[in-house]
Design an enzyme around this catalytic site. Structure first.
Site, PDB file in Angstrom:
ATOM      1  N   GLU A  34      55.073-115.128   6.884  1.00 22.63           N
ATOM      2  CA  GLU A  34      55.765-115.157   5.599  1.00 22.63           C
ATOM      3  C   GLU A  34      55.378-116.487   4.948  1.00 22.63           C
ATOM      4  OE1 GLU A  34      60.019-114.734   5.868  1.00 22.63           O
ATOM      5  OE2 GLU A  34      60.222-114.925   3.691  1.00 22.63           O
ATOM      6  N   ARG A 259      58.898-115.652  22.164  1.00 24.21           N
ATOM      7  CA  ARG A 259      58.478-116.753  21.296  1.00 24.21           C
ATOM      8  C   ARG A 259      58.153-117.967  22.142  1.00 24.21           C
ATOM      9  NH1 ARG A 259      60.668-116.114  16.282  1.00 24.21           N
ATOM     10  NH2 ARG A 259      60.286-118.212  15.586  1.00 24.21           N
ATOM     11  N   LYS A 269      60.536-122.857  10.347  1.00 22.76           N
ATOM     12  CA  LYS A 269      60.019-123.334   9.070  1.00 22.76           C
ATOM     13  C   LYS A 269      61.137-123.850   8.180  1.00 22.76           C
ATOM     14  CE  LYS A 269      57.665-119.506   8.689  1.00 22.76           C
ATOM     15  NZ  LYS A 269      57.017-118.352   8.047  1.00 22.76           N
TER      16      LYS A 269
HETATM   17  P1  ATP Z   1      60.113-119.266  11.357  1.00 20.56           P
HETATM   18  O1  ATP Z   1      61.437-118.965  11.948  1.00 20.56           O
HETATM   19  O2  ATP Z   1      59.545-120.566  11.766  1.00 20.56           O
HETATM   20  O3  ATP Z   1      60.068-119.082   9.879  1.00 20.56           O
HETATM   21  P2  ATP Z   1      58.999-116.705  11.587  1.00 20.56           P
HETATM   22  O4  ATP Z   1      58.929-115.869  12.788  1.00 20.56           O
HETATM   23  O5  ATP Z   1      59.979-116.329  10.563  1.00 20.56           O
HETATM   24  O6  ATP Z   1      59.149-118.212  12.024  1.00 20.56           O
HETATM   25  P3  ATP Z   1      56.651-115.757  10.328  1.00 20.56           P
HETATM   26  O7  ATP Z   1      55.905-116.369   9.214  1.00 20.56           O
HETATM   27  O8  ATP Z   1      57.411-114.523  10.048  1.00 20.56           O
HETATM   28  O9  ATP Z   1      57.599-116.866  10.890  1.00 20.56           O
HETATM   29  O10 ATP Z   1      55.724-115.574  11.603  1.00 20.56           O
HETATM   30  C1  ATP Z   1      54.434-115.047  11.624  1.00 20.56           C
HETATM   31  C2  ATP Z   1      54.135-114.575  13.002  1.00 20.56           C
HETATM   32  O11 ATP Z   1      54.234-115.658  13.914  1.00 20.56           O
HETATM   33  C3  ATP Z   1      55.143-113.539  13.436  1.00 20.56           C
HETATM   34  O12 ATP Z   1      54.453-112.487  14.070  1.00 20.56           O
HETATM   35  C4  ATP Z   1      56.030-114.286  14.383  1.00 20.56           C
HETATM   36  O13 ATP Z   1      56.551-113.442  15.339  1.00 20.56           O
HETATM   37  C5  ATP Z   1      55.100-115.325  14.970  1.00 20.56           C
HETATM   38  N1  ATP Z   1      55.839-116.504  15.415  1.00 20.56           N
HETATM   39  C6  ATP Z   1      56.653-117.297  14.703  1.00 20.56           C
HETATM   40  N2  ATP Z   1      57.211-118.241  15.460  1.00 20.56           N
HETATM   41  C7  ATP Z   1      56.740-118.054  16.718  1.00 20.56           C
HETATM   42  C8  ATP Z   1      56.939-118.711  17.986  1.00 20.56           C
HETATM   43  N3  ATP Z   1      57.750-119.755  18.102  1.00 20.56           N
HETATM   44  N4  ATP Z   1      56.280-118.232  19.049  1.00 20.56           N
HETATM   45  C9  ATP Z   1      55.450-117.194  18.938  1.00 20.56           C
HETATM   46  N5  ATP Z   1      55.218-116.529  17.800  1.00 20.56           N
HETATM   47  C10 ATP Z   1      55.853-116.942  16.686  1.00 20.56           C
HETATM   48 MG    MG Z   2      60.016-114.701   9.370  1.00 16.93          MG
END
Ligand code: ATP
Ligand code: MG
Length: 544
Positions: A34, A259, A269
């Site tokens: 995102e 994760r 983020k």
């Molecule tokens: P955040 O909570 O930091 O915003 P998010 O999961 O909402 O993280 P996205 O931009 O939706 O962030 O993530 C893109 C991809 O990265 C998704 O497939 C997500 O599952 C993966 N991802 C995000 N954080 C992690 C993590 N800590 N470990 C492994 N994969 C991750």
């Molecule tokens: Mg997300």
């Protein structure tokens, strides 16, 4: 199809199974960020999995921006995400945006209305939450649940046309308010939000929810394996419901993994953004940030980040990794690749009494003894040099391995010195030293095998360059009892600036970004001007 790849984790087991059973004729993954912030080390885990599968199975992998939430997203983030993925050395097949499918997604929503499995609901967000039920109690059906197909279609078209205020209506899936899985209790598929989207502008005032847009995006792109983190496990039935109701021919398979969590490391983020906005750090790429841009700025080699992800492995259960493992990988990589240079952090002047003023002795040293192709450079020994204050002691503790009164020490790459005198300050502290060099004690010389206590780095006074060292520490301190809020765990000493260090000219002879091992100190990155960033310490605090 017979598959000649050895799977190395449970995700790859599924893939092999799916190829062999003929469920999919090829492998196609995607990385779906995102664009609401910069990528962090957690994302590199997902990147390594998705692009790793592409490489291993000779498949494809797309970069698809999940830009369905216009209030939080921005093009700045889109650009940074692309730069960070390239930095890791991954190349996506297609660059796509969920917003490119808004029209197709809308058509599929109408399709669900026509099938009688979606309806327009006038309950407020609060009312929807209140009637959703709990883990033990079923939800309550909405009074709008049994609207006719025609009414739903007309209302949904009016939602799109902007006839209703924000939040006044939603489109919901008609599934089962008594489902044991709360995600299946008539989830919202579309909401009304008048927000400018960074790509589609003001074209839309209704936006699909992630749980609706995501499986549709995957299916439209021909994705076979939709890999996501564990918190989406309970959403998988909805994911499958959407692709089934939309009647896709080859519905993707969602697979969840744990994760990445690292001790004392913020992996959200939203919170990283707060640190930037509140000025706790200088930006998303502050060298202390666990973002990929922060690590790049700090001087972490991308291969070290990938090696770290590979060592962490892919698991189905959440755990917390020691940050020392990442530092270990960074150190291993830099040990192979970084040139060595001599710097004295707290310079102590030494006069070599038997080396006449104006004389210079040149010695050739290897840039990196671990990398034979890295070349050599010259170091110049003159009468006045600096060593580090910590390398001399008037009152040596037992087992002291450096210079003492009357003792000897080897200058790295040059001669052995013998201490002959000490000048003191008024307060009794050491002001300067006098030594004599031992003839032919350089490596290969007749006296080179003389026993000495140790070897120290040095810099000639006339050639010494003043440099500033930025020493970074963890941004967070350990969580103490009850203090779990990041705000209360910010380390006030996460950056120490050390001025007055003296470096040999070689340290300043490379382009910005060059990495060095400052011998007996730490690994540093040249950050331009006379500034160096400490990347990682030499000592390994990580125990396997
Ligand atoms: P955040 O909570 O930091 O915003 P998010 O999961 O909402 O993280 P996205 O931009 O939706 O962030 O993530 C893109 C991809 O990265 C998704 O497939 C997500 O599952 C993966 N991802 C995000 N954080 C992690 C993590 N800590 N470990 C492994 N994969 C991750
Ligand atoms: Mg997300």
């Amino acid at each position: 199809m017979a598959v000649d790849v050895t799977p190395s984790n449970f995700i790859e087991d599924f893939i092999v199974e799916d190829l062999e059973s003929g469920r999919y004729p090829y492998v196609y993954t995607r990385f779906p960020p995102e664009p609401n912030g910069y990528l962090h080390i957690g994302h590199s885990k997902s990147l390594c999995i998705n692009f790793g599968i592409k490489e291993k199975f000779n498949g494809r992998c797309n970069l698809r921006f999940d830009d369905t939430n216009p209030t939080k997203e921005d093009v700045e983030y889109v650009e940074s995400i692309k730069e960070d993925i390239r930095w890791l050395g991954f190349q996506w097949d297609k660059e796509l945006y969920a917003s490119d499918y808004f029209e197709r997604t809308y058509e599929l929503a109408e399709k669900l209305i026509l099938k009688g499995v979606a309806y327009v609901c006038d309950l407020s967000a609060d009312e929807i939450r209140e009637t959703r039920g709990t883990l033990n109690e079923p939800g309550k059906e909405s009074p709008y649940r049994n609207r006719s197909v025609d009414e739903n279609l007309a209302l949904f078209r009016d939602m799109r046309a902007g006839k209703f205020p924000d939040g006044s209506k939603v489109l919901r899936a008609k599934i089962d308010m008594a489902s044991p899985n709360i995600n299946m209790r008539d989830p919202v598929l579309y909401r009304i939000v008048r927000a400018r989207h960074h790509r589609t502008g003001d074209k839309w005032c209704i936006y699909p929810m992630y749980d609706f847009a995501h499986p549709i995006g995957d299916a439209l792109d021909g994705i076979t394996h939709s890999i996501c983190t564990l918190e989406f496990e309970d959403h998988r039935p909805l994911y499958d419901w959407v692709t089934e109701q939309c009647e896709f021919e080859m519905p993707p398979r969602q697979i969840e993994f744990a994760r990445l969590n690292i001790k004392n490391t913020i992996m959200s983020k939203r919170y990283l953004k707060k640190l930037v906005e509140e000025g706790v750090v200088t930006g998303w790429n502050d060298p202390r940030m666990p973002t990929l841009s922060g690590m790049r700025e700090r001087g972490y080699p991308p291969d070290a980040v990938k090696e770290f992800c590979s060592r962490v492995g892919v698991a189905k259960a959440n755990s917390e990794v020691d940050p020392g493992l990442l530092e270990f990988c960074v150190r291993e990589e830099l040990n192979r690749t970084a040139d060595r240079a001599m710097v004295t952090e707290r310079p102590l002047k030494v006069t070599i009494d038997n080396l006449p003023e104006g004389e210079a002795r040149e010695f050739s040293v290897l840039n990196n003894p671990n990398s034979p192709d890295s070349g050599t450079h010259n170091v110049i020994l003159r009468r006045d040099i600096y060593i580090d204050e910590s390398d001399f002691s008037l009152n040596p503790p037992p087992k002291y391995k450096r210079l003492t009164e009357g003792g000897t020490i080897r200058l790295k790459g040059a001669y052995i010195l013998r201490h002959v005198g000490t000048e003191l300050n008024g307060d009794g502290s050491v002001k300067a030293l006098h030594c004599e060099y031992i003839e032919d004690s350089q490596s290969g010389g007749a006296n080179s095998s003389m026993k000495v206590k140790g070897t120290v780095q040095w810099v000639s006074v006339a050639d010494a360059q003043d440099v500033v060292l930025n020493k970074y520490e963890s941004l967070l301190v350990d969580a103490k009892d009850g203090v779990t809020d990041f705000n209360e765990r910010i380390n006030p000493d996460s950056l120490k600036v050390v001025a007055g260090a003296k470096a040999e000219p070689f340290a300043l002879s490379k382009a910005e970004g060059a990495t060095f091992q400052f011998m007996r100190m730490a690994y540093y990155k040249y950050a331009g001007g006379n500034l160096f960033y400490r990347i990682v310490e030499l000592k390994d605090s990580f125990n396997k």
